[in-house]
Design a protein around this motif. Sequence first.
Motif, mmCIF file in Angstrom:
data_model
loop_
_atom_site.group_PDB
_atom_site.id
_atom_site.type_symbol
_atom_site.label_atom_id
_atom_site.label_comp_id
_atom_site.label_asym_id
_atom_site.label_seq_id
_atom_site.Cartn_x
_atom_site.Cartn_y
_atom_site.Cartn_z
ATOM 1 N N ILE A 54 0.826 -1.212 0.000
ATOM 2 C CA ILE A 54 0.000 0.000 0.000
ATOM 3 C C ILE A 54 0.862 1.266 0.000
ATOM 4 N N LEU A 55 2.185 1.111 -0.098
ATOM 5 C CA LEU A 55 3.054 2.270 0.121
ATOM 6 C C LEU A 55 2.891 3.364 -0.932
ATOM 7 N N VAL A 56 2.845 2.982 -2.208
ATOM 8 C CA VAL A 56 2.795 4.008 -3.258
ATOM 9 C C VAL A 56 1.506 4.835 -3.168
ATOM 10 N N PRO A 57 0.327 4.177 -3.112
ATOM 11 C CA PRO A 57 -0.887 4.996 -2.939
ATOM 12 C C PRO A 57 -0.878 5.772 -1.624
ATOM 13 N N LEU A 58 -0.285 5.216 -0.579
ATOM 14 C CA LEU A 58 -0.236 5.940 0.698
ATOM 15 C C LEU A 58 0.525 7.252 0.539
ATOM 16 N N VAL A 59 1.709 7.160 -0.087
ATOM 17 C CA VAL A 59 2.520 8.363 -0.276
ATOM 18 C C VAL A 59 1.771 9.380 -1.134
ATOM 19 N N ARG A 60 1.113 8.897 -2.205
ATOM 20 C CA ARG A 60 0.333 9.797 -3.065
ATOM 21 C C ARG A 60 -0.775 10.479 -2.286
ATOM 22 N N PHE A 61 -1.474 9.680 -1.463
ATOM 23 C CA PHE A 61 -2.580 10.228 -0.672
ATOM 24 C C PHE A 61 -2.055 11.296 0.294
ATOM 25 N N LEU A 62 -0.977 10.963 1.012
ATOM 26 C CA LEU A 62 -0.450 11.920 1.989
ATOM 27 C C LEU A 62 0.038 13.186 1.293
ATOM 28 N N ALA A 63 0.639 13.018 0.111
ATOM 29 C CA ALA A 63 1.102 14.197 -0.628
ATOM 30 C C ALA A 63 -0.086 15.053 -1.041
ATOM 31 N N ALA A 64 -1.185 14.392 -1.442
ATOM 32 C CA ALA A 64 -2.365 15.126 -1.904
ATOM 33 C C ALA A 64 -2.990 15.944 -0.782
ATOM 34 N N VAL A 65 -2.949 15.434 0.456
ATOM 35 C CA VAL A 65 -3.532 16.193 1.564
ATOM 36 C C VAL A 65 -2.470 17.028 2.294
ATOM 37 N N PHE A 91 11.210 -7.829 6.691
ATOM 38 C CA PHE A 91 11.865 -6.730 5.992
ATOM 39 C C PHE A 91 12.902 -6.048 6.893
ATOM 40 N N ASP A 92 12.422 -5.414 7.970
ATOM 41 C CA ASP A 92 13.285 -4.599 8.833
ATOM 42 C C ASP A 92 14.516 -5.366 9.322
ATOM 43 N N LEU A 93 14.270 -6.586 9.832
ATOM 44 C CA LEU A 93 15.358 -7.349 10.443
ATOM 45 C C LEU A 93 16.474 -7.596 9.432
ATOM 46 N N VAL A 94 16.093 -8.035 8.239
ATOM 47 C CA VAL A 94 17.089 -8.327 7.211
ATOM 48 C C VAL A 94 17.731 -7.029 6.723
ATOM 49 N N PHE A 95 16.914 -6.015 6.548
ATOM 50 C CA PHE A 95 17.399 -4.712 6.074
ATOM 51 C C PHE A 95 18.518 -4.205 6.975
ATOM 52 N N ILE A 106 12.597 -6.269 0.748
ATOM 53 C CA ILE A 106 13.684 -5.368 0.364
ATOM 54 C C ILE A 106 13.611 -5.057 -1.129
ATOM 55 N N PHE A 107 13.283 -6.088 -1.902
ATOM 56 C CA PHE A 107 13.152 -5.919 -3.353
ATOM 57 C C PHE A 107 12.128 -4.829 -3.667
ATOM 58 N N VAL A 108 10.959 -4.899 -3.025
ATOM 59 C CA VAL A 108 9.908 -3.909 -3.270
ATOM 60 C C VAL A 108 10.429 -2.510 -2.935
ATOM 61 N N TYR A 109 11.101 -2.380 -1.784
ATOM 62 C CA TYR A 109 11.595 -1.065 -1.381
ATOM 63 C C TYR A 109 12.610 -0.530 -2.403
ATOM 64 N N ASP A 110 13.548 -1.371 -2.803
ATOM 65 C CA ASP A 110 14.577 -0.955 -3.762
ATOM 66 C C ASP A 110 13.965 -0.538 -5.098
ATOM 67 N N GLU A 111 13.097 -1.396 -5.632
ATOM 68 C CA GLU A 111 12.529 -1.126 -6.954
ATOM 69 C C GLU A 111 11.681 0.146 -6.930
ATOM 70 N N ALA A 163 5.469 -2.730 -7.449
ATOM 71 C CA ALA A 163 4.069 -3.025 -7.126
ATOM 72 C C ALA A 163 3.765 -4.497 -7.374
ATOM 73 N N ALA A 164 4.268 -5.037 -8.495
ATOM 74 C CA ALA A 164 4.005 -6.448 -8.806
ATOM 75 C C ALA A 164 4.598 -7.346 -7.718
ATOM 76 N N ALA A 165 5.831 -7.036 -7.277
ATOM 77 C CA ALA A 165 6.449 -7.850 -6.230
ATOM 78 C C ALA A 165 5.656 -7.751 -4.931
ATOM 79 N N SER A 166 5.120 -6.551 -4.637
ATOM 80 C CA SER A 166 4.355 -6.416 -3.393
ATOM 81 C C SER A 166 3.040 -7.179 -3.485
#
Lengths: 303, 356
Positions: free
Chosen positions: A149-160, B290-294, B310-315, B326-329
């Motif tokens: 949910i991170l990308v939409p979350l960041v977009r939402f927070l940026a929008a508000v 995630f956090d522990l390995v990161f 980690i892959f999702v965060y990096d990409e 997004a696909a990986a997540s």
Amino acid sequence: VSADTDLAIDGPALPDLLATPTGRTRAGRGRRPQSIGEWVVLLVLVIFAALFLVPFYVMITAGFKTAAAAGVDHMWRLPSSLSWSGFSAAWTALHANIGNSFEVVIPATIISCVIGSLMGYIFSKLKFRGSNLLFNIILIGMFIPYQSILVPLVRFLAAVGLYGTLTGLALTHVVYGIPITTLIFRNYYAGLPNALLEAAQIDGASTLQTFRRVILPLSIPGFIVTGLFQFTNIWNDFLFGLVVVPDPSKQVATVALNNLSGSLTVNWNVVMAGALLAAIPTMFIYLVLGRFFVRGLMAGSVK
Amino acid sequence: MAVDTSHNTRDIAAKRAAHSARRRRISRTIERHMPKLLIAPWTILVLIFVYGFIGFTVVVSISKWNSFGENLHQRSPWYETYKQLFLDSRFQADLRNLFIFTVLFLFVGTMMGLLLAILVHNVVMARGFFRSVFLFPYALSFIVSGVVWRWLFNPETGVNLLFKVTGVNSALHAAGLKPLHPGWTTDPTVVGSLNGALAKVFPPLKEIGAQLGIPLALIPIVIAATWQLGGFAMAMFLAGLSTVPEEVIEAAKCDGATTVQAYRRIVIPMLRPTLVATLVIFGYTSLKIFDLVFALSGSGPGFSTDVPGIFVYDETFRAFQYNTGAAASVVMLVLVVAVVIPYLARTYRGQEGDAT
């Protein structure tokens, strides 16, 4: 007490929420081991306990070492003289971030608990058609990997206008905290006798009045348990802090600690001392209010 | 005039009565729907933040958005990003690591929890102290434990230094053996390879670029995770043990069983529901790791400790490959859902059945 049957998603009911922590099955202060078997059990536990405490030994001793005495070759040695230099260097690096963490954790914990208690009250005592299904749909929110949910979350927070702010981070924690706080309070209120509510209804109290005058005063143990649980969860969060507040001056403690750890110019003993500093608030909660913490833990685990 | 007034008054009174009746009716309606009204705002917020956002992520995962500028146009074919994702040898390594880590951690973590619980349950003194010590790491952040264990598993110090200063290595040397100096998370070795065997069974699998074995660098992470979460499993099993009546064990002993046998044959089978619950909780924790390995090792040499988190965060946040991230997540989400939903569904059915 009417045994509410609705405890399939199981948690402690009112009477035992503040009772002694799980597992203290036999009362008494204990005694010396009498048989070989009892000695073996004790000995094995002492060995395991010593192993479990090793990381704490390293964190604490590292903080008392001076930079000069903190070569990686003598990690295990006790500091030759007591110096605060590891801790003071770590404090200089992290104190602002620890402040930021408090600024997020305190409001987020309080607000998510208040919302959770209201939701838990309704989902346990004022069920309507489909409320169980709705509750489960909300509950799934506590299991999802937040990466999704991170990308939409960041977009939402940026929008508000809240992206990059501690307020935005607190809001994030409030919303994603609602499923778990609702769950704990729902299980907690399920243990309240329905007769109490019926009495209030006969007196003509409205839903909100019943909540304010009858439910809330009985909720203090629930608030302590849920509050400590949420405080720990939010304090220990890393991913939301990393993504929502990237600005170094506003970063929360876990994010700043990770950066400190990755820095090549910082001595290892400062990193270790910093790890301890960043852990002190939750360690304090655990040491002082441990029995409530364990309750929250068990209440928050969907069994 | 007087008549008029009284008429007026009556009129007004009637109007008032009708008005207040309507208001009462409205307020009764509101009151009847009050529970729904009270939860509505928060429920809607959660539904948007969870389901709405997941929906958006799914849209991103099939879009052309792979640079800083947003582009939500659908790729064609729509599954192209997923296809490339599964052909990416890094993501293949991530799935391998996730699988190996989950299996090892589920086994080691629950066994440790069960062992500690049985010991703590049976110790005759300082029970509270032991329970607190084992649960203590659970109060810490994964970042704190990652940072500490990173130094403990640094090949130049920490555990390896302990081998040296405790004389373990001198003893090995004297015995003509090689001294212990494992590389821990810096060791890129992957033990075993299933690639050839799999390709024989199903030829397209020869496309897998990652070596399908057990990366040794994952062992320190399993140790750190067990240190941090083993106490949680212990707490779960202690709660389970406290529901086993003492008489059950006594009866077994009367029948000639030793304590160990009584536990193996009777008590541990009774802990099955606790075991299932612990495995589910550890399962989804481990799939999300995630956090522990990161903090402990990052991606590791040759992605030997890399995980999808980690892959999702990096990409997403470093390479701005939004669709790939997004696909990986979504893959992570599917894995977690596959563990959680059957469990929740069972609990939910139990709930409906119980509610009489």
